[in-house]
Design an enzyme around this catalytic site. Sequence first.
Site, PDB file in Angstrom:
ATOM      1  N   LYS A  38     -10.248  12.743   8.450  1.00  0.00           N
ATOM      2  CA  LYS A  38      -9.789  12.291   9.765  1.00  0.00           C
ATOM      3  C   LYS A  38      -9.738  13.474  10.716  1.00  0.00           C
ATOM      4  O   LYS A  38      -9.591  14.618  10.272  1.00  0.00           O
ATOM      5  CB  LYS A  38      -8.359  11.722   9.643  1.00  0.00           C
ATOM      6  CG  LYS A  38      -8.256  10.364   8.980  1.00  0.00           C
ATOM      7  CD  LYS A  38      -6.808   9.879   8.967  1.00  0.00           C
ATOM      8  CE  LYS A  38      -6.675   8.539   8.279  1.00  0.00           C
ATOM      9  NZ  LYS A  38      -7.349   7.437   8.971  1.00  0.00           N
TER      10      LYS A  38
ATOM     11  N   LYS B 204       0.845  -1.203   0.000  1.00  0.00           N
ATOM     12  CA  LYS B 204       0.000   0.000   0.000  1.00  0.00           C
ATOM     13  C   LYS B 204       0.875   1.246   0.000  1.00  0.00           C
ATOM     14  O   LYS B 204       1.686   1.441   0.905  1.00  0.00           O
ATOM     15  CB  LYS B 204      -0.915  -0.012   1.239  1.00  0.00           C
ATOM     16  CG  LYS B 204      -1.724   1.281   1.435  1.00  0.00           C
ATOM     17  CD  LYS B 204      -2.640   1.218   2.659  1.00  0.00           C
ATOM     18  CE  LYS B 204      -3.304   2.562   2.938  1.00  0.00           C
ATOM     19  NZ  LYS B 204      -4.141   2.551   4.159  1.00  0.00           N
TER      20      LYS B 204
ATOM     21  N   ARG C 255      -7.846  -0.388   0.963  1.00  0.00           N
ATOM     22  CA  ARG C 255      -8.406  -1.568   0.289  1.00  0.00           C
ATOM     23  C   ARG C 255      -8.837  -1.241  -1.138  1.00  0.00           C
ATOM     24  O   ARG C 255      -8.831  -2.098  -2.008  1.00  0.00           O
ATOM     25  CB  ARG C 255      -9.568  -2.133   1.125  1.00  0.00           C
ATOM     26  CG  ARG C 255     -10.692  -1.170   1.353  1.00  0.00           C
ATOM     27  CD  ARG C 255     -11.593  -1.577   2.516  1.00  0.00           C
ATOM     28  NE  ARG C 255     -11.026  -1.193   3.810  1.00  0.00           N
ATOM     29  CZ  ARG C 255     -11.608  -1.449   4.968  1.00  0.00           C
ATOM     30  NH1 ARG C 255     -12.759  -2.105   5.010  1.00  0.00           N
ATOM     31  NH2 ARG C 255     -11.048  -1.064   6.096  1.00  0.00           N
TER      32      ARG C 255
ATOM     33  N   GLU D  40      -9.559   3.763   2.181  1.00  0.00           N
ATOM     34  CA  GLU D  40      -9.027   3.890   0.820  1.00  0.00           C
ATOM     35  C   GLU D  40      -7.973   2.844   0.497  1.00  0.00           C
ATOM     36  O   GLU D  40      -7.768   2.525  -0.674  1.00  0.00           O
ATOM     37  CB  GLU D  40      -8.453   5.301   0.609  1.00  0.00           C
ATOM     38  CG  GLU D  40      -6.999   5.494   1.067  1.00  0.00           C
ATOM     39  CD  GLU D  40      -6.763   5.277   2.552  1.00  0.00           C
ATOM     40  OE1 GLU D  40      -7.739   5.362   3.333  1.00  0.00           O
ATOM     41  OE2 GLU D  40      -5.611   5.004   2.948  1.00  0.00           O
TER      42      GLU D  40
ATOM     43  N   ASP E 145     -12.291   7.082   3.881  1.00  0.00           N
ATOM     44  CA  ASP E 145     -11.076   6.818   4.656  1.00  0.00           C
ATOM     45  C   ASP E 145     -10.674   5.335   4.615  1.00  0.00           C
ATOM     46  O   ASP E 145      -9.594   4.970   5.052  1.00  0.00           O
ATOM     47  CB  ASP E 145     -11.290   7.277   6.109  1.00  0.00           C
ATOM     48  CG  ASP E 145      -9.984   7.445   6.857  1.00  0.00           C
ATOM     49  OD1 ASP E 145      -8.917   7.392   6.201  1.00  0.00           O
ATOM     50  OD2 ASP E 145     -10.035   7.634   8.084  1.00  0.00           O
TER      51      ASP E 145
HETATM   52  N1  BES Z   1      -4.327   4.342   6.960  1.00  0.00           N
HETATM   53  C1  BES Z   1      -5.482   4.083   7.735  1.00  0.00           C
HETATM   54  C2  BES Z   1      -5.251   3.027   8.818  1.00  0.00           C
HETATM   55  C3  BES Z   1      -4.455   3.471  10.014  1.00  0.00           C
HETATM   56  C4  BES Z   1      -5.065   4.153  11.049  1.00  0.00           C
HETATM   57  C5  BES Z   1      -3.143   3.127  10.123  1.00  0.00           C
HETATM   58  C6  BES Z   1      -4.349   4.521  12.151  1.00  0.00           C
HETATM   59  C7  BES Z   1      -2.418   3.493  11.233  1.00  0.00           C
HETATM   60  C8  BES Z   1      -3.019   4.182  12.253  1.00  0.00           C
HETATM   61  C9  BES Z   1      -6.614   3.557   6.837  1.00  0.00           C
HETATM   62  O1  BES Z   1      -6.647   4.075   5.578  1.00  0.00           O
HETATM   63  C10 BES Z   1      -7.897   3.959   7.505  1.00  0.00           C
HETATM   64  O2  BES Z   1      -8.126   5.125   7.610  1.00  0.00           O
HETATM   65  N2  BES Z   1      -8.659   2.973   7.944  1.00  0.00           N
HETATM   66  C11 BES Z   1      -9.880   3.222   8.605  1.00  0.00           C
HETATM   67  C12 BES Z   1     -10.891   2.227   8.117  1.00  0.00           C
HETATM   68  C13 BES Z   1     -12.292   2.509   8.573  1.00  0.00           C
HETATM   69  C14 BES Z   1     -12.807   3.773   7.932  1.00  0.00           C
HETATM   70  C15 BES Z   1     -13.151   1.331   8.213  1.00  0.00           C
HETATM   71  C16 BES Z   1      -9.648   3.069  10.120  1.00  0.00           C
HETATM   72  O3  BES Z   1      -8.913   2.171  10.507  1.00  0.00           O
HETATM   73  O4  BES Z   1     -10.173   3.876  10.863  1.00  0.00           O
HETATM   74 ZN    ZN Z   2      -4.845   4.698   4.803  1.00  0.00          ZN
HETATM   75 MN    MN Z   3      -7.712   5.904   5.472  1.00  0.00          MN
END
Ligand code: BES
Ligand code: ZN
Ligand code: MN
Length: 495
Positions: free
Chosen positions: A277, A265, A351, A349, A347
């Site tokens: 965020k 990724k 996947r 994104e 968010d």
């Molecule tokens: N890059 C983030 C995941 C992440 C969050 C990595 C905090 C490290 C620390 C990913 O793109 C994301 O935002 N995931 C969301 C998914 C949710 C919206 C289903 C998450 O984990 O909040």
């Molecule tokens: Zn991310």
């Molecule tokens: Mn994200």
Amino acid sequence: MEFSIKQGRPEKLRVGCIIVGVFENGKLSKAAQALDKAVAHRLSDIVAHGDMSGKTASTLLLQNIPGIAAERVLLVGLGKQGEQSSKATIEILSAAFKALNATSASDAAAYLTDEEVGQDAVWVVKQAVLIAAATGYRSDSLKSKPAKPAPLKSLMLATLTKPAASLKNALSQAVATAHGTELAKDLGNLPGNLCTPTYLASQAIALGKKHKSIKTTVLEEKDMHKLGMGSLLSVSRGSEQPAKLITMEYYGADKKQKPVVLVGKGITFDSGGISLKPGAEMDEMKYDMCGAASVLGTMQAIAEMGLKLNVVGVIPSSENLPSGRASKPGDIVTSMSGQTIEILNTDAEGRLVLCDALTYAAKFKPDTVIDIATLTGACVIALGHVASGLLSNQDDLAQELLAAGEQVYDRAWQLPLFEEYQSQLDSNFADMQNIGGRAGGTITAACFLSRFTRDYRWAHLDIAGTAWRSGKEKGATGRPVPLLMQYLVNRAGGK
Ligand code: BES
Ligand code: ZN
Ligand code: MN
């Protein structure tokens, strides 16, 4: 830093510092005993006087001892003989190299590879190299006055008897891994304004120039459009920076052998997009390309080692930003696989870019595909910063990855991919939605990916908790380059 492994008598080595161990009961390690003999038992006197307890990871620096060729002797506490855990050995090595780095010695010899450290010697050699390299690592090239580089230029892992060929192999593997880890850290630490998808592509091209064995190709947005990568392209819509799909092909074995494909990724900044965020610590989302960085680091390491295996690295790279053109919650896109996706949260994104890269990976007729991604905050909640999350559609593959992680102390922990979780992705309007609710967030993210990996052996590493550290020691860790390297070396038959 230069590393070597050699046999030598500790009192004779003309180096800036020599490192030997002392046990908690005051007993000297074999190398320390040899030194002690050469200096009329001054070392055992020091230990007897209680200045060196031998407690795990304690250190004592001695200087100008007559009868010893080295300028300094660093005593390191080894704890109770025969009782050291892996964790304790890591602490011992970390303390030794930290104390060594605080001296001005430019070269050193460490007698820590003997069985006395409590672990298998091959294991210790690998850890010693990785930890020594990490101790000297700095990320201050963007400060106007970077600190002086660490004085230590060369480290010899010294042995009392002739080192086995297996130790020399372990050393060259570890050195290549350390360099790859360093590349992954450097890329991870770069800020989003410098490390863009275009920059990652230029790094991959540079890697292909440096190593003839790597062939890099970069697909542009128009190419991805032709391939039908509607999911990946939905993520870069809000950004001024064009998305890139980077491929690095390395053929170290017979071309007919099916490759291992690593998919990383590469979100160079994840603001969340329209599903923005919160502001606190949003800067850390520059690390959202650490999966990509680990693929670049691993490709560099296998090329440096000349690994006899076919490996392909694929990096879908994009920014995730809000704008008038950005994807909106409720939007429905068509992936390269033909499956449609309702984007309920922009968010989620990672996947969306990975699924098209995973479909694309089939083009290489892979034996195995492993994706590496800072995918879910839920993984940080589940496993903290110790283990990476591991999910796979093949249990033997999961076991191989878990074992490789143990071998280099870059550990992962398996989570289930039970069919029962899949229904959390049901959508009223499309083939699936891109989020599955709060319950089992790491698993439902992997469930999403599993719908694009049905045709091959596949594993997913969620490195959201392990790819970087927050707080005072903020920075990329370079994980899981060591795990990936060990897995690939094992696949190549240990060479
Ligand atoms: N890059 C983030 C995941 C992440 C969050 C990595 C905090 C490290 C620390 C990913 O793109 C994301 O935002 N995931 C969301 C998914 C949710 C919206 C289903 C998450 O984990 O909040
Ligand atoms: Zn991310
Ligand atoms: Mn994200």
